[in-house]
Every structure is written in C-alpha cells, then in structure tokens.
Enzyme design. Structure first.
Site, short mmCIF file in Angstrom:
data_model
loop_
_atom_site.label_atom_id
_atom_site.label_comp_id
_atom_site.label_asym_id
_atom_site.label_seq_id
_atom_site.Cartn_x
_atom_site.Cartn_y
_atom_site.Cartn_z
N GLU A 43 -1.91 -8.95 17.71
CA GLU A 43 -0.71 -8.76 17.26
C GLU A 43 0.17 -9.86 17.92
O GLU A 43 1.43 -9.72 17.82
CB GLU A 43 -0.02 -7.43 17.69
C1 ACM Z 1 -3.84 -2.93 19.58
O1 ACM Z 1 -3.68 -1.62 19.39
N1 ACM Z 1 -2.79 -3.73 19.41
C2 ACM Z 1 -5.02 -3.57 20.32
#
Ligand code: ACM
Length: 411
Positions: free
Chosen positions: A226
């Site tokens: 992310e």
């Molecule tokens: C995640 O759940 N951002 C690895």
C-alpha cells in the site's frame, strides 16, 4: 526415518509413553501433542484418574512455514503479552511469529543509531493512547523466548509507505525537510519515505543492520504494501537498494506481494494478502509464496455481524471458513509447490489488549495451525469442529477469552 526436522513419533502404551524424533524440535512438537492429550483428558475425565488414549502416531507437518503475525504498531503489546501469545502459538505447533514493528501510528523498536524513532515515534497509537516500544533488550528477550519454543521471529519494518511514525521522528526523512505530525487514525497509504535522499538509505541500512543483528531467523520483512503515494518507478528504485541492504546483512528478503513490481531476487519470500488481477500473471514461478489471504487468514476480520471487535472490509471470517480451504489451491495460477505455508495476521486497529487479541485469534488460529500441519486429504470440517469443541475448556483453563462462536458445539 525422521528425515524432516519436525517429524516425531508418539507411542502411548499401558505402562509407558515414548516420544522419538531426529531433532530437539521434533521432540518438542511431540511433547506439545502429548501435553494437549493430557490436559484435555484431564479436563474431560469422568473420574479422578487420568487415562490417556493408547496408540502410536507418526507425525510431521504439511507446510514448513506455519505463522502468525502480530501488529504491535497500531496498538502496542507488552513483552508479557507477546510471551503469552507465543506460549499459546507454540502449543498449536506454529513455528513463525512475524512482528509488524512499524507503521504510520507507531515505531516499536529501539534503534540505537536513530534514537528518536522510539522516543518520538513510539509514543503514539491508534485512538491516542500512549503507545510504547521494545528496548533492544526486550526484543532479544522475546526472540530468545520464542526460540526456546521453536518459534522463529520475523521482524518487519514496513517500507517505503506505512512510515509516518518515522517521518514524524526525523525531519530529514521527508522530501520537504519537515517532520510530519504523529498519526492516530486508521487510514492507510498516505505516507512515504523520500526515495531520492541519501539519508533515507542511511536510515534503512542502520535499521536493517541493528535489527538483523538481534534476529537469528533467516528472514527480514521489508513490507512494501500500500505505498500509494510512492510512484511505481520510485518504489522500484527504492526497493532495488533496500533489497541489496537486506542481502548485505545475510537475510532472505520477505515482503507483501506488492514487492513483485521491483526486481526481486529469486529467494525472496512474497506474502499474498489480497486478490490482485496481476498477481498470478507476474509472479515468478520460482518465487516462494506465503499465503495470508485477507478473506481466509486475517484474524482482524469479524467472525460475523455481531463480533464486537475487528473490521470487515474483506468480509466476515467465521470459524468454518477460516478452516475449510487449501493454501495450495487458493490462487489457481500458482503452483502448489510454490506455497511455503500460511500465516495468520492480526492487525490491531481495533485490538487494544490481550483479551481483544484472544477474542480474535481464538479459536480461528487453531484452525490455521491445523491447516499448516495436517494435509488436506486428512482434514474435514465435521471431524475438526468436533475436536475443536473440546478446546474451549482448555482455553478456559488458561483464562484465554476466546470467541464462543455458535458454529461450534462447545463441550
Ligand atoms: C496489508 O494488509 N496491508 C498487508
């Protein structure tokens, strides 16, 4: 005979019990089986005499990596809490504990060459609590405690996103040279290290060096998930240098699957967590994959609509769903032999203390442990749910406040 390090044999006869294995680790796994038999037989005995079922078993794991992950960044957990979790995990033969040590909301490990990471970045957590951090002594103590129970600690420093706590601690890690504010919310994807500054790589190297020196296990997890505000080209350039640093300190790099856009070394262990259209197309056939599907493994997903804690962005995760699947066939385009195992993460946005942790982890982590240990052809829900129904009493005995899901006919 015992050609796998964790294999063991348990024999219960009328006048003696034998555990045989080729390694201390194998003996340990056997002791844990015997311990469960003894405690469960005792708790459910109809008389004052303890009797054990007789017989002989030969046992070994289906997967070499059977993990749990604890996010100590969103909420901090004390050394005592972590040890208690380790004890419980070891009784179900979990062999890796992945420690998510940094995120936007907190930095949880003392770094001697960058002291403000813990002093400033360690002081916040989700919801505005006081946070906390592990001194290097604390961390070594946890590593040793886990090692004594044949659990390997996998340290994670999430890079280059999920880094607000570091960016708030050191102004020079920001492209504009200004420290950010500490963050106590639960948004993701807004922070990034400045990939064009040399200070960034000095920081990354010092952190990886200090933590690697305290971590005897093979892996160093560099996150990578992310990083929505790091342009892909910058992300890849950052990861090229960071992967070199991991190699320099003799660790095998591990990362969330988003790492695949970078030029990853063959031995990199990629952690699958969410459906991605390109995952199965670009994943190199030689790469090893750890399954941590949000829909099947995430312990922070609510069991059902009335679960008081947790999130549900990946759907509800009842006890049956968490048990009744196969890591080797979940993602059709991956080869079964690429799958090194599975790991159950517990993200802690809504999890504040040990009782919260226990409610989300138990009983689902027991099912994860069995998926890791027992081959698919020898598992089925009817049989498992019957056996699980006895473990409520074991957890009660240990004062572990598990979720009394109605799917199970608790004994
Ligand atoms: C995640 O759940 N951002 C690895």
């Amino acid at each position: 005979k015992f050609d796998e390090v964790e294999a063991y044999e348990l024999e219960i006869e009328s006048d003696e019990v034998n555990i045989k294995a080729g390694t201390a680790e194998g003996i340990y796994r056997g002791i844990k089986t015997l311990e469960q038999l003894v405690v469960l037989s005792h708790l459910h005995a109809n008389s004052n005499f303890l009797s054990l079922p007789g017989g002989e078993i030969e046992d070994h794991p289906s997967f070499e990596y059977r993990g749990a992950m604890l996010d100590v960044a969103r909420h901090f957990f004390s050394v005592a809490d972590v040890k208690r979790y380790i004890d419980l995990l070891s009784s179900y033969k979990i062999n890796f504990l992945h420690f998510h040590l940094s995120d936007d909301q907190g930095w949880r490990i003392e770094i001697k060459s960058w002291p403000k990471l813990a002093e400033i970045g360690g002081q916040s957590e989700v919801g505005g609590g006081t946070g906390g951090f592990y001194t290097q002594e604390d961390f070594r103590e946890i590593v040793q405690y886990a090692k004594d129970r044949f659990i390997t600690i996998v340290p994670e420093i999430d890079l280059p996103g999920h880094t607000n706590a570091a960016l708030a601690s050191y102004a020079e890690l920001n492209c504009n040279g200004k420290a950010t504010e500490l963050y106590t919310g639960i948004e993701v994807g807004f922070s990034t290290l400045c990939v064009d500054k040399e200070e960034t790589y000095e920081f990354v190297e010092d952190v990886i060096r200090e933590i690697s020196e305290m971590s005897p296990g093979p892996y160093f997890h560099i996150g990578g998930d992310e990083s929505h505000v790091t342009p892909e080209e910058d992300f890849n350039r950052f990861m090229d240098r960071t992967l070199e640093i991991v190699k320099k300190y003799d660790k095998i790099p591990m990362g969330w699957y988003e790492l695949i856009t970078a030029d990853i070394p063959e031995e990199t262990l990629l952690q699958y967590w969410a459906k991605s259209a390109d995952f199965s197309k670009v994943i190199p056939k030689k790469s090893k994959i750890l399954m941590s599907s949000a829909s099947y493994n995430y312990l922070d997903m609510k069991y059902d609509s009335i679960t008081p804690l947790g999130l549900h962005w990946a759907g509800y995760l009842p006890v049956k769903k968490a048990y009744d699947w196969d890591p080797r066939s979940l993602v059709p385009d991956l080869d079964a032999d690429q799958i090194i195992g599975l790991e159950a993460p517990l993200w802690t946005e809504t999890i504040e203390d040990f009782d919260d942790l226990a409610l989300m982890a138990f009983p689902r982590i027991i099912g994860h442990a069995e998926i890791g240990w027992t081959p698919k052809k020898r598992r089925n829900w009817e049989d498992y749910s019957q056996r699980l129904s006895y473990h409520g009493s074991l957890l009660d005995h240990l004062e572990v406040k598990y979720y009394g899901a109605e799917e199970i006919d608790w004994k």
